[in-house]
Design an enzyme around this catalytic site. Structure first.
Site, short mmCIF file in Angstrom:
data_model
loop_
_atom_site.label_atom_id
_atom_site.label_comp_id
_atom_site.label_asym_id
_atom_site.label_seq_id
_atom_site.Cartn_x
_atom_site.Cartn_y
_atom_site.Cartn_z
N ILE A 1 -6.66 -5.06 7.24
CA ILE A 1 -6.35 -6.21 6.39
C ILE A 1 -6.94 -6.05 4.98
CG2 ILE A 1 -7.02 -8.67 6.16
CD1 ILE A 1 -4.54 -8.33 7.82
N SER A 2 -7.97 -5.22 4.84
CA SER A 2 -8.55 -4.90 3.53
C SER A 2 -8.89 -6.13 2.68
CB SER A 2 -7.61 -3.97 2.74
OG SER A 2 -7.42 -2.77 3.42
N ASN B 1 -10.56 -2.70 -6.52
CA ASN B 1 -9.74 -1.72 -7.25
C ASN B 1 -10.29 -1.32 -8.62
OD1 ASN B 1 -6.55 -2.95 -5.92
ND2 ASN B 1 -7.86 -1.30 -5.19
N ARG C 1 -0.45 9.17 -10.21
CA ARG C 1 -0.53 7.93 -9.41
C ARG C 1 0.03 6.72 -10.16
NH1 ARG C 1 -3.78 7.50 -5.06
NH2 ARG C 1 -4.26 5.36 -5.62
N ARG D 1 -11.35 2.33 -9.30
CA ARG D 1 -10.39 3.43 -9.53
C ARG D 1 -10.54 3.98 -10.95
NH1 ARG D 1 -5.11 2.52 -5.97
NH2 ARG D 1 -6.22 1.84 -4.13
N ASN E 1 1.42 3.35 -2.94
CA ASN E 1 1.98 3.79 -4.24
C ASN E 1 1.44 5.16 -4.64
OD1 ASN E 1 3.23 1.33 -4.43
ND2 ASN E 1 1.72 0.44 -5.82
N ASP F 1 0.82 -1.21 0.00
CA ASP F 1 0.00 0.00 0.00
C ASP F 1 0.87 1.27 0.00
OD1 ASP F 1 -2.31 1.51 0.04
OD2 ASP F 1 -2.56 1.39 2.21
#
Ligand code: FPP
Length: 241
Positions: free
Chosen positions: A196-197, A79, A44, A82, A33, A31
């Site tokens: 922990i996601s 994700n 990004r 995004r 970046n 995590d």
């Protein structure tokens, strides 16, 4: 009185610590970046490129100190939310990484997650990389379009499809994507977030957790050493005394 300065540990010492602590499997939540890039006024996507470069370095180092299994969280089922440009950049990094991975000769790769929604061309490359590398001595699991809850549901359905009617813990363990690996001994999360996601929800039941304030692109081999040393000091009781 002068306090005697502690000698820094070298790689040989870390190899010993790994051996003596029984540490076989490290999982990394890579995590930070995006924040790493933003702090440098970069898009990004460049944070993810730096993250992919660091992933290679950390995999190489983990292997050099005697770790047998590494799992990384590269793309979660969430994700997709995004921006399209960012998702496309991560897909491209995976595609490029497969080119390099094909040239490795000691790494066995396994992609964990639901690959059905991944572009068919990349999906095919994932499967052929797995076939090409099967049985090699060092394992890298790449969690891609991965969600821990999704994996448990998938495992239960897989067990049912095999005719099992009452699902036990053993059935779930035998049907998760990582069924041929030991559970992670240590889960490292960078990026100064303490959760922990949805990563390895089943396998992390007794994993030791280690959190680093560093953003993933700046998490270096010496930070792996610090995590390993911390792991070696933990008392793992697995629910016993
Ligand atoms: C989390 O940082 C990172 C990701 C969602 C992607 C991780 C991808 C890589 C390291 C590169 C691709 C890897 C392979 C194996 C090809 P974030 O974007 O959530 O960071 P932030 O919390 O600072 O926004």
């Amino acid at each position: 009185m002068f306090k005697k300065k502690k000698k820094p540990l070298n790689t040989e010492d870390i190899i010993d610590v790994v051996k003596n602590s029984g540490l076989r499997h490290i999982a990394y939540i890579m995590d930070g970046n995006g924040r790493w890039a933003t702090a440098r006024s970069l898009p990004r996507e460049l944070g993810h490129s730096a993250g992919a470069k660091n992933f290679k370095e950390i995999v190489r180092y983990s292997r050099n100190v005697g770790i047998r299994y590494v799992t990384v969280y590269a793309f979660s089922t969430e994700n997709w939310k995004r921006p399209e440009r960012e998702v496309a950049a991560i897909m491209k990094l995976l595609d490029q990484y497969i080119d390099e991975a094909e040239l490795e000769d000691e790494i066995e790769f396994l992609f964990i997650g639901d690959r059905e929604s991944v572009d068919p061309r990349i999906r095919e490359r994932m499967t052929s990389l797995e076939k090409l590398t099967v049985g090699r001595p060092f394992r890298v699991n790449i969690a891609f379009n991965y969600g821990g809850r999704d994996e448990i549901v998938h495992a239960v359905n897989l067990a049912i499809s095999k005719g099992i009617t009452t699902i036990t813990e053993k059935d779930v363990s035998e049907n998760v994507y990582t069924s041929d690996c030991p559970d992670p001994d240590l889960i490292v999360r960078t990026g100064a977030e303490f959760r922990i996601s949805n990563f390895l929800m089943w396998q992390s039941a007794y994993s030791e957790l280690y959190f680093s304030d560093k953003m993933w692109p700046e998490f270096k081999p010496e930070d792996v050493d610090a995590a390993i040393i911390e792991f070696s000091k933990r008392k793992r009781r697995f629910g016993g005394v």
